[in-house]
Scaffold this active site. Structure first.
Site, short mmCIF file in Angstrom:
data_model
loop_
_atom_site.label_atom_id
_atom_site.label_comp_id
_atom_site.label_asym_id
_atom_site.label_seq_id
_atom_site.Cartn_x
_atom_site.Cartn_y
_atom_site.Cartn_z
N HIS A 1 35.92 -36.58 -9.36
CA HIS A 1 35.06 -36.75 -8.18
C HIS A 1 33.91 -37.74 -8.42
CE1 HIS A 1 31.72 -33.46 -8.86
NE2 HIS A 1 31.90 -34.19 -9.93
N ARG B 1 35.58 -31.61 -12.84
CA ARG B 1 34.50 -32.35 -12.15
C ARG B 1 34.34 -33.77 -12.69
NH1 ARG B 1 29.75 -27.86 -12.27
NH2 ARG B 1 30.23 -27.85 -14.49
C1 LIG Z 1 30.32 -34.48 -13.90
S1 LIG Z 1 30.41 -34.45 -15.62
C2 LIG Z 1 31.55 -33.11 -15.88
C3 LIG Z 1 31.39 -32.47 -17.22
C4 LIG Z 1 32.28 -31.26 -17.46
N1 LIG Z 1 33.68 -31.57 -17.33
C5 LIG Z 1 31.88 -30.14 -16.54
O1 LIG Z 1 32.54 -29.95 -15.51
O2 LIG Z 1 30.89 -29.47 -16.85
C6 LIG Z 1 31.38 -35.87 -16.00
C7 LIG Z 1 31.54 -36.13 -17.49
O3 LIG Z 1 32.31 -37.31 -17.68
C8 LIG Z 1 31.76 -38.00 -18.79
N2 LIG Z 1 32.10 -39.42 -18.73
C9 LIG Z 1 31.71 -40.31 -17.80
N3 LIG Z 1 32.18 -41.51 -18.09
C10 LIG Z 1 32.88 -41.39 -19.24
C11 LIG Z 1 33.63 -42.31 -20.04
N4 LIG Z 1 33.74 -43.59 -19.69
N5 LIG Z 1 34.24 -41.84 -21.14
C12 LIG Z 1 34.14 -40.53 -21.49
N6 LIG Z 1 33.45 -39.62 -20.76
C13 LIG Z 1 32.84 -40.06 -19.65
C14 LIG Z 1 30.28 -37.77 -18.64
O4 LIG Z 1 29.57 -38.04 -19.83
C15 LIG Z 1 30.22 -36.33 -18.20
O5 LIG Z 1 30.12 -35.45 -19.30
#
Ligand SMILES: C[S@@+](CC[C@H](N)C(=O)[O-])C[C@H]1O[C@@H](n2cnc3c(N)ncnc32)[C@H](O)[C@@H]1O
Length: 329
Positions: free
Chosen positions: A238, A235
């Site tokens: 997306h 996820r």
């Molecule tokens: C929609 S969540 C999905 C979390 C997990 N994979 C799940 O499915 O439960 C997207 C994740 O991407 C991380 N994220 C967003 N931008 C990021 C970045 N620039 N570097 C590292 N992580 C990032 C967010 O903090 C978040 O935990």
């Protein structure tokens, strides 16, 4: 007994507070007058409130009150209407120069943007500032999915051959912890932003005796990404535009050695994008909350291949809303 205190309405701090409290009303008068076309209606020459209301299809009473407020704010001026009581309203220098559509100095588009998108976002200001609690709630919400589907997602393919596994954007670490339990001979890490990693460490304890996972903080667009045999992206794609998703995949492609693999976990759209319902709804959620969207299997296959993961692409359904796709370099 408390001493009675007489308030002073001229108190400078009290006047300042009144201005602050009512500031949003001033903006709203400006936004609404501009949106209704009040200034354009007055452009040809002075009109009374009834004539403005008639020209714009508005309530005469409401139009008069709005014009009065605009007069008090200097957006229009009131002159003698010549017909008894009703004043005739006309533009001021401010409205003629900066508010009138078609003026070379018009700020109308900026007003419309502030009145729409920016105002809606400011409605969330309190929530944004309380973001630590908001972040935790989001992490818990995401974690709940894995209590339902984590096992199925991780068992969709046999991942035991991968010695080093990194869950990129892995949030709370719940999926990584489940992965470490299912594949105890693999070393599993979670890579996420430093804030999320800190919250994951502080608030998402995994049971005593569970295989350990490593937490790595960084920015997946800028920081060094760990080398792994398998990168999980659940996820995550997306959330992003095609360009950003390609940039992230490209970085993972470079970080992974020869033979590295990619495991994508997403709600996959049918070819053409008109189903299944849950994926189309999630795509709309992405539209309103992020810059991303859901994608079809063909799109994921092409994106993976463009990042170097062009071999052995397979998709497996899990019986839930999330499908699993494995691709190799
Ligand atoms: C929609 S969540 C999905 C979390 C997990 N994979 C799940 O499915 O439960 C997207 C994740 O991407 C991380 N994220 C967003 N931008 C990021 C970045 N620039 N570097 C590292 N992580 C990032 C967010 O903090 C978040 O935990």
């Amino acid at each position: 007994m408390a001493e009675a205190v007489e308030g002073n309405p001229e108190d400078g701090d009290f006047r300042l507070l009144l201005d602050y409290m009512h500031g949003f009303m001033v903006s709203q008068v400006l936004f609404v007058a501009s949106d209704l076309g009040l200034f354009e209606a007055l452009a040809p020459g002075p009109l009374d409130a009834t004539a403005v209301a008639w020209a714009l299809g508005l309530s005469p009473h409401g139009t008069r009150l709005l014009l009065d407020a605009c007069t008090a704010l200097g957006l229009v001026q009131a002159g003698d209407g010549g017909s008894g009581e009703d004043p005739a309203f006309s533009l001021t220098r401010l409205s003629r120069l900066f508010l009138l559509a078609g003026s070379p100095l018009s700020q109308r588009s900026m007003l419309r943007y502030l009145a729409g998108t920016t105002m809606r976002c400011w409605g969330e200001l309190g929530r944004a500032v309380r973001s630590e609690a908001e972040r935790l709630l989001f992490m818990r919400a995401l974690q709940e999915t894995w209590s339902m589907y984590g096992g199925r997602v991780l068992a969709a393919f046999d991942l035991s051959e991968f010695r080093v596994i990194c869950d990129v954007g892995g949030g709370s670490g719940s999926l990584a912890a489940a992965c470490a339990r299912l594949y105890p001979t693999s070393s599993v890490s979670v890579f996420d932003t430093p804030e999320v990693i800190a919250a994951a460490r502080d608030h998402f304890q995994h049971p005593l005796g569970a295989p350990p996972i490593r937490f790595l903080g960084g920015d997946f667009f800028r920081s060094h990404l760990p080398q792994a045999d398998l990168y999980i992206l659940a996820r995550v794609l997306h959330d992003w535009t095609d360009a950003d998703a390609a940039r992230l995949l490209g970085r993972i492609g470079l970080a992974g050695g020869q033979g590295a693999a990619l495991l994508l976990v997403e709600a996959v759209l049918d070819p053409g994008g008109q189903g299944p319902v849950h994926a189309t709804l999630l795509s709309l959620t992405m539209l309103v909350q992020t810059n991303g969207r859901e994608r079809t299997e063909a799109e994921y296959r092409a994106m993976a291949a463009a990042a170097g993961f062009g071999r052995c692409f397979h998709r497996r359904q899990t019986g839930g809303n999330l499908d699993v796709m494995l691709a190799r370099k």
